[in-house]
Design an enzyme around this catalytic site. Structure first.
Site, PDB file in Angstrom:
ATOM      1  N   CYS A   9      59.737 -66.020 -13.682  1.00  0.00           N
ATOM      2  CA  CYS A   9      60.092 -64.806 -14.111  1.00  0.00           C
ATOM      3  C   CYS A   9      60.289 -64.784 -15.576  1.00  0.00           C
ATOM      4  O   CYS A   9      59.677 -65.767 -16.258  1.00  0.00           O
ATOM      5  CB  CYS A   9      61.563 -64.707 -13.484  1.00  0.00           C
ATOM      6  SG  CYS A   9      62.897 -65.696 -13.982  1.00  0.00           S
ATOM      7  N   ASN A  12      64.073 -67.346 -16.591  1.00  0.00           N
ATOM      8  CA  ASN A  12      64.590 -68.356 -15.900  1.00  0.00           C
ATOM      9  C   ASN A  12      65.703 -68.459 -15.693  1.00  0.00           C
ATOM     10  O   ASN A  12      66.287 -69.451 -15.345  1.00  0.00           O
ATOM     11  CB  ASN A  12      63.679 -69.812 -16.178  1.00  0.00           C
ATOM     12  CG  ASN A  12      63.848 -70.672 -15.168  1.00  0.00           C
ATOM     13  OD1 ASN A  12      63.903 -72.020 -15.399  1.00  0.00           O
ATOM     14  ND2 ASN A  12      63.782 -70.333 -13.705  1.00  0.00           N
ATOM     15  N   CYS A  14      67.808 -65.570 -13.506  1.00  0.00           N
ATOM     16  CA  CYS A  14      68.027 -64.674 -12.540  1.00  0.00           C
ATOM     17  C   CYS A  14      67.024 -64.822 -11.184  1.00  0.00           C
ATOM     18  O   CYS A  14      67.404 -65.435 -10.409  1.00  0.00           O
ATOM     19  CB  CYS A  14      68.043 -63.256 -12.838  1.00  0.00           C
ATOM     20  SG  CYS A  14      69.446 -62.812 -13.698  1.00  0.00           S
ATOM     21  N   ARG A  15      65.839 -64.428 -11.251  1.00  0.00           N
ATOM     22  CA  ARG A  15      64.969 -64.257 -10.219  1.00  0.00           C
ATOM     23  C   ARG A  15      64.056 -65.569  -9.799  1.00  0.00           C
ATOM     24  O   ARG A  15      64.336 -65.919  -8.678  1.00  0.00           O
ATOM     25  CB  ARG A  15      63.863 -63.042 -10.429  1.00  0.00           C
ATOM     26  CG  ARG A  15      64.318 -61.673 -10.601  1.00  0.00           C
ATOM     27  CD  ARG A  15      63.263 -60.788 -11.176  1.00  0.00           C
ATOM     28  NE  ARG A  15      62.923 -61.033 -12.407  1.00  0.00           N
ATOM     29  CZ  ARG A  15      62.082 -60.693 -13.298  1.00  0.00           C
ATOM     30  NH1 ARG A  15      61.244 -59.728 -12.243  1.00  0.00           N
ATOM     31  NH2 ARG A  15      61.602 -60.826 -14.560  1.00  0.00           N
ATOM     32  N   SER A  16      63.767 -66.093 -10.582  1.00  0.00           N
ATOM     33  CA  SER A  16      62.896 -67.421 -10.304  1.00  0.00           C
ATOM     34  C   SER A  16      63.916 -68.410  -9.883  1.00  0.00           C
ATOM     35  O   SER A  16      63.505 -69.308  -8.897  1.00  0.00           O
ATOM     36  CB  SER A  16      61.857 -67.755 -11.346  1.00  0.00           C
ATOM     37  OG  SER A  16      62.601 -68.082 -12.707  1.00  0.00           O
ATOM     38  N   ASP A 120      64.383 -56.972 -12.330  1.00  0.00           N
ATOM     39  CA  ASP A 120      65.187 -58.033 -12.705  1.00  0.00           C
ATOM     40  C   ASP A 120      66.415 -57.687 -12.705  1.00  0.00           C
ATOM     41  O   ASP A 120      66.731 -56.602 -13.624  1.00  0.00           O
ATOM     42  CB  ASP A 120      64.488 -57.902 -14.377  1.00  0.00           C
ATOM     43  CG  ASP A 120      65.043 -59.283 -15.141  1.00  0.00           C
ATOM     44  OD1 ASP A 120      66.232 -59.977 -14.558  1.00  0.00           O
ATOM     45  OD2 ASP A 120      64.718 -59.810 -16.047  1.00  0.00           O
TER      46      ASP A 120
END
Length: 145
Positions: A9, A12, A14-16, A120
């Protein structure tokens, strides 16, 4: 041979890392990691509100630390999954000549044809929406392995 998957993401945090934590639970036999295309958060743990939302679902992200995506990741992983089109473009911009490691959108593994990216939550503030989509994509990915 163990499959190696990298989730990417922007920062690095939140999402990933959420995708990494969720996928590790679903597929303990798969080697996975996460990275960000940006360098703002290198060495930092996932964003507090994301950690809290993930922990409420049973995923502990506290041991993960942010790192930046680099060209060597193309050789280190069998599949690279981007959270959105901007991340995909940034990843492809670092692809070494001749490298053929697949890079795809993580949402390609959902059964929701309208999901073209993982929003995000650092900006949207909707951590549960992101986690719902990440869980769905992780299950779809697992089914392909």
């Amino acid at each position: 041979m163990t499959t190696r998957i990298l989730f990417v993401c922007l920062g690095n945090i939140c999402r990933s890392p959420a995708a990494e934590g969720i996928f590790r639970r679903l597929a303990p036999d798969v080697q996975c990691d996460s990275a960000g295309t940006g360098d703002w958060h290198i060495g930092k743990p996932p964003y507090g509100p994301m950690q809290q939302a993930a922990l409420a679902r049973g995923y502990d992200l506290s041991t993960l630390r942010a790192r930046q995506f680099h060209a060597g990741d193309f050789d280190a992983f069998d599949l690279i999954l981007a959270m959105d089109d901007a991340n995909l473009r940034d990843i492809e911009g670092l692809r070494p000549t001749g490298n053929e490691t697949p890079v795809r959108l993580f949402t390609d593994y959902t059964d929701d044809s309208t999901a073209d990216h993982v929003p995000d939550p650092y900006f949207t503030r909707d951590f549960n929406e992101a986690l719902d989509l990440i869980e769905q994509a992780a299950k779809g990915l697992r089914a392909t392995l």
